[in-house]
Design a protein around this motif. Structure first.
Motif, PDB file in Angstrom:
ATOM      1  N   ILE A 198       1.801  -5.315  -3.957  1.00  0.00           N
ATOM      2  CA  ILE A 198       1.344  -5.437  -5.699  1.00  0.00           C
ATOM      3  C   ILE A 198       0.278  -6.775  -5.650  1.00  0.00           C
ATOM      4  N   GLN A 204      -1.708  -4.190  -8.878  1.00  0.00           N
ATOM      5  CA  GLN A 204      -1.179  -2.530  -9.309  1.00  0.00           C
ATOM      6  C   GLN A 204      -0.115  -1.908  -8.139  1.00  0.00           C
ATOM      7  N   VAL A 206       1.576  -0.009  -6.157  1.00  0.00           N
ATOM      8  CA  VAL A 206       0.852   0.949  -4.877  1.00  0.00           C
ATOM      9  C   VAL A 206       1.637   2.087  -4.408  1.00  0.00           C
ATOM     10  N   GLY A 233       5.349  -0.229 -12.937  1.00  0.00           N
ATOM     11  CA  GLY A 233       4.389   1.106 -12.509  1.00  0.00           C
ATOM     12  C   GLY A 233       3.769   2.490 -13.297  1.00  0.00           C
ATOM     13  N   GLN A 236       0.676   2.352 -15.391  1.00  0.00           N
ATOM     14  CA  GLN A 236      -0.264   1.897 -14.636  1.00  0.00           C
ATOM     15  C   GLN A 236      -0.514   3.778 -14.093  1.00  0.00           C
ATOM     16  N   ASN A 237       0.554   4.388 -14.262  1.00  0.00           N
ATOM     17  CA  ASN A 237      -0.036   5.973 -13.892  1.00  0.00           C
ATOM     18  C   ASN A 237      -0.402   6.407 -15.111  1.00  0.00           C
ATOM     19  N   GLY A 286      -8.128   1.514 -14.912  1.00  0.00           N
ATOM     20  CA  GLY A 286      -8.118   0.399 -13.085  1.00  0.00           C
ATOM     21  C   GLY A 286      -7.976   1.289 -12.368  1.00  0.00           C
ATOM     22  N   GLU A 289      -5.078   6.328  -8.092  1.00  0.00           N
ATOM     23  CA  GLU A 289      -4.563   6.433  -6.681  1.00  0.00           C
ATOM     24  C   GLU A 289      -5.296   7.007  -4.901  1.00  0.00           C
ATOM     25  N   ILE A 292      -6.600   3.499  -4.757  1.00  0.00           N
ATOM     26  CA  ILE A 292      -5.677   2.826  -3.945  1.00  0.00           C
ATOM     27  C   ILE A 292      -5.719   3.389  -2.416  1.00  0.00           C
ATOM     28  N   ARG A 330      -3.819  -9.869 -15.846  1.00  0.00           N
ATOM     29  CA  ARG A 330      -3.849  -9.439 -14.669  1.00  0.00           C
ATOM     30  C   ARG A 330      -4.585  -9.819 -13.818  1.00  0.00           C
ATOM     31  N   SER A 334      -5.125 -11.760 -10.820  1.00  0.00           N
ATOM     32  CA  SER A 334      -6.413 -11.568  -9.316  1.00  0.00           C
ATOM     33  C   SER A 334      -6.844 -12.584  -9.140  1.00  0.00           C
TER      34      SER A 334
END
Length: 379
Positions: A198, A204, A206, A233, A236-237, A286, A289, A292, A330, A334
């Motif tokens: 992450i 994120q 992943v 997660g 974020q999805n 963001g 999938e 990523i 974030r 980051s």
């Protein structure tokens, strides 16, 4: 073993240094002293003969006799008090015995009572966590040992968090994979792998991280760290309802003084009550999938450039809409992933200017900064 050999050699050296003065005899022997006495007596007799023959005056003979007599008395006294090596006083022999026999025993007793002969060696993990010298040297030694014995799961497990603390997230993730391969899956190893993945993805969750978290949750369903990342997660999805439910259950089971509780409450505030639409921050754009997955196939340079572009876009969006508390978190995270702590510190200050420390959002920012080892004042 080497330690005890060195101790024995040092003890022997000290004992010899103390014995040398006691082993030396007096410079003059008994034979030499008896010869001197005979010479003085012959000289006295010769002076008497010369005086009787009229070769010297009586006054001169008397003075010479007095000087030779003084020397004769001194030589006789020295012979009476001389000390040969085999006739030393008992006190000297006792001192030799103390030095040879009791000194080593005394030193050993003091060490056993005041020292720590049973203290184990400091583990490698502790030395890497708090190194006295250059940590890069220690890392290089572990890497060299693992190159010779790549199946050493314990070595990979020691190295993984060190890589993560130094921002080498791809290396840390690979080390965690090796540790899991050779030592087996545990909740701690699986969640640490997920957390590293992450961090490498700029915050994120992943797919590989989510899979590791799900396996960890199957082994330890109550681990709050695992539950938090799984809920993140879902959020974020775009699964707002499932994320809200997961965060609600996590908050209900958390201790009142849990340092991560303000962060959970902030996510709940952003998601809103059941049936409500998530806030703008919750649906902020963001990487999806496909992005990523594409990033996973990139080389390190291209992946780094993609992350920097994403971070730059996030920073620009926060300039236009600074009311996104999650966005500031974030951005801080980051910048730390990219190894730019000064920019992370600047983002932290800007976020706290928008969300003061006495509110939940500000507390969440401060908690995040502490977890990343970041302070507002600088290093």
């Amino acid at each position: 073993m080497i330690f005890w050999v060195l101790v024995s050699l040092l003890t022997a050296a000290v004992a010899m240094a103390l014995l040398m003065p006691l082993l030396r005899g007096r410079p003059a022997s008994g034979i030499e002293m008896r010869g001197d006495i005979a010479v003085y007596r012959d000289q006295l007799a010769e002076i008497e003969r010369d005086r009787a023959a009229g070769l010297i005056a009586a006054e001169d003979a008397e003075r010479a006799r007095a000087e030779i007599g003084r020397r004769l008395i001194a030589a006789t006294d020295a012979q009476a008090h001389r000390t040969d090596p085999d006739r030393r006083p008992r006190a000297t022999k006792a001192a030799q015995a103390v030095i040879v026999l009791l000194l080593p025993v005394l030193c050993l007793g003091i060490y056993l009572s005041e020292g720590s002969p049973d203290l184990p060696d400091q583990p490698l993990a502790a030395r890497l966590a708090s190194p006295d010298g250059d940590v890069e040297v220690l890392i290089a030694r572990v890497e060299a040992a693992l190159a010779v014995n790549p199946a050493d799961g314990a070595g990979w497990e020691v190295l993984a968090p060190v890589y993560a603390r130094r921002g080498r997230f791809p290396d840390a993730a690979e080390a965690y994979r090796k540790a899991i391969q050779y030592l087996g899956e545990t909740p701690e190893r699986l969640t640490s792998l997920a957390e590293t993945l992450i961090a490498a993805a700029g915050g994120q969750v992943v797919p590989e991280a989510r899979q590791a978290l799900e396996r960890s949750a199957a082994l330890s369903p109550d681990d709050p760290r695992t539950r938090f990342y799984l809920a993140l997660g879902l959020e974020q999805n775009g699964q707002a309802a499932a994320a809200r439910d997961a965060f609600t259950k996590l908050a209900a089971s958390a201790p009142v003084d849990a340092p991560w509780l303000p962060l959970v409450r902030q996510h709940l505030a952003r998601l809103g009550p059941a049936g409500a639409s998530p806030s703008t921050a919750a649906t902020a754009p963001g990487p999806g999938e496909q992005e990523i997955a594409a990033a996973a196939a990139m080389n390190e340079e291209d992946r780094q450039r993609m992350i920097e572009d994403m971070v730059g876009g996030l920073a620009a969006r926060l300039k236009a809409r600074p009311d996104d508390a999650e966005g500031w978190q974030r951005l801080v995270r980051s910048y730390m992933v990219l190894g730019r702590p000064e920019e992370a510190r600047s983002a932290l200050k800007e976020g706290l200017a928008r969300f003061p420390a006495d509110g939940e959002a500000g507390q969440a920012l401060i908690a995040l900064a502490k977890s990343l080892g970041l302070s507002q004042e600088g290093p």
